[in-house]
Design an enzyme around this catalytic site. Structure first.
Site, PDB file in Angstrom:
ATOM      1  N   LYS A  58       0.815  -1.257  -0.205  1.00 33.98           N
ATOM      2  CA  LYS A  58      -0.111  -0.061   0.378  1.00 33.98           C
ATOM      3  C   LYS A  58       0.789   1.284  -0.092  1.00 33.98           C
ATOM      4  O   LYS A  58       0.391   2.638  -0.753  1.00 33.98           O
ATOM      5  CB  LYS A  58      -0.566   0.332   1.166  1.00 33.98           C
ATOM      6  CG  LYS A  58      -2.001  -0.939   1.399  1.00 33.98           C
ATOM      7  CD  LYS A  58      -2.962  -1.466   2.650  1.00 33.98           C
ATOM      8  CE  LYS A  58      -3.518  -2.484   2.688  1.00 33.98           C
ATOM      9  NZ  LYS A  58      -4.777  -2.652   4.337  1.00 33.98           N
ATOM     10  N   ALA A  74      -1.258   0.618   6.441  1.00 33.65           N
ATOM     11  CA  ALA A  74      -1.679  -0.214   7.579  1.00 33.65           C
ATOM     12  C   ALA A  74      -2.752  -1.022   7.278  1.00 33.65           C
ATOM     13  O   ALA A  74      -2.688  -1.240   6.256  1.00 33.65           O
ATOM     14  CB  ALA A  74      -1.985   0.636   8.452  1.00 33.65           C
ATOM     15  N   ASP A  75      -2.239  -2.683   7.932  1.00 30.45           N
ATOM     16  CA  ASP A  75      -2.944  -3.671   6.806  1.00 30.45           C
ATOM     17  C   ASP A  75      -3.024  -4.723   8.569  1.00 30.45           C
ATOM     18  O   ASP A  75      -2.430  -4.656   9.442  1.00 30.45           O
ATOM     19  CB  ASP A  75      -2.339  -4.669   5.880  1.00 30.45           C
ATOM     20  CG  ASP A  75      -3.564  -5.348   5.392  1.00 30.45           C
ATOM     21  OD1 ASP A  75      -4.251  -4.400   4.679  1.00 30.45           O
ATOM     22  OD2 ASP A  75      -3.782  -6.822   5.510  1.00 30.45           O
ATOM     23  N   GLN A  76      -4.862  -4.902   8.753  1.00 33.03           N
ATOM     24  CA  GLN A  76      -4.577  -5.904   9.797  1.00 33.03           C
ATOM     25  C   GLN A  76      -4.805  -7.851   9.053  1.00 33.03           C
ATOM     26  O   GLN A  76      -6.463  -7.791   8.508  1.00 33.03           O
ATOM     27  CB  GLN A  76      -5.820  -5.280  10.507  1.00 33.03           C
ATOM     28  CG  GLN A  76      -6.263  -5.554  11.543  1.00 33.03           C
ATOM     29  CD  GLN A  76      -6.745  -5.035  12.615  1.00 33.03           C
ATOM     30  OE1 GLN A  76      -8.132  -5.203  12.401  1.00 33.03           O
ATOM     31  NE2 GLN A  76      -7.042  -4.273  13.654  1.00 33.03           N
ATOM     32  N   ALA A 111      -0.082  -4.459  10.892  1.00 35.83           N
ATOM     33  CA  ALA A 111       0.949  -3.964  10.560  1.00 35.83           C
ATOM     34  C   ALA A 111       0.823  -2.384   9.855  1.00 35.83           C
ATOM     35  O   ALA A 111       0.347  -2.344   9.643  1.00 35.83           O
ATOM     36  CB  ALA A 111       1.457  -4.692   9.213  1.00 35.83           C
TER      37      ALA A 111
END
EC number: 3.6.1.-
Length: 198
Positions: A58, A74-76, A111
């Site tokens: 991203k 961010a990522d989850q 993250a």
């Protein structure tokens, strides 16, 4: 005294209203951009690794649009043991996820990346958050989903909304990580880029 604006513009690479609301808490100006990234796990990829890879992808996608910026992404990924729990995307999948998670502990791997597209410096971390779900009846699951429809949330629950009622306990170093933007780690990263918050 340092110049408080001597850093590139801040870009939040996310279309999430909740991440935007979290970043607003820091009271610094920023813009938003939606990264065009296919979000999927690679075969055999660990949950934290998936979240970190996607957050980095991203950041690089947004950097193509903003070559002189500090880009926050961010990522989850949620995981129940070895099972990755992504966004359910449908009512049926959400019911399955919540039935699977009831009474159990789920780890949310959040993250975070801060990418300076001017210097190409990348800071990245994964902040885990452990969530113990309540024992939920099928009826409670159905009523919750009818009210909140969290079909685009990892683990089928919005902790920033009614989903908090599904949770018995949260354990982690940053309560914001569960909502998707670990602010404590982000502040540290911004300080490394000499962004002054006060």
């Amino acid at each position: 005294m340092k110049n408080r604006t001597n850093y590139p513009p801040l870009i939040l690479g996310s279309s999430s209203v909740y991440r935007c609301e979290l970043l607003q808490r820091l009271q610094i100006p920023f813009e938003t951009a939606s990264p065009a990234v296919d979000e999927f796990a690679l075969p055999g990829e660990a949950p934290g690794t998936t979240a970190l890879r996607l957050a980095k992808e991203k950041a690089h996608a947004v950097a193509k649009l903003f070559p002189d910026a500090l880009i926050i992404t961010a990522d989850q990924v949620a995981a129940l043991g070895e099972i990755q729990l992504g966004k359910p995307l449908s009512h049926e999948n959400a019911v399955q996820q919540l039935r699977l998670m009831r009474g159990r502990e789920v780890i949310f791997h959040s993250a975070l990346c801060l990418f300076n597209s001017r210097t190409t410096r990348l800071q990245a971390r994964v902040i885990p958050c452990s969530v113990k779900y309540r024992e939920l009846s099928d009826s409670q699951i159905e009523h919750y989903l009818a009210k909140e429809q969290p079909y685009h949330c990892a683990g089928s629950a919005k902790a920033e909304g009614l989903g908090i009622a599904l949770i018995e306990r949260i354990t982690g170093e940053d309560p914001n990580a569960l909502i998707g933007l670990p602010l404590i780690a982000l502040v540290e990263m911004l300080m490394e880029e000499e962004v002054e918050l006060f």
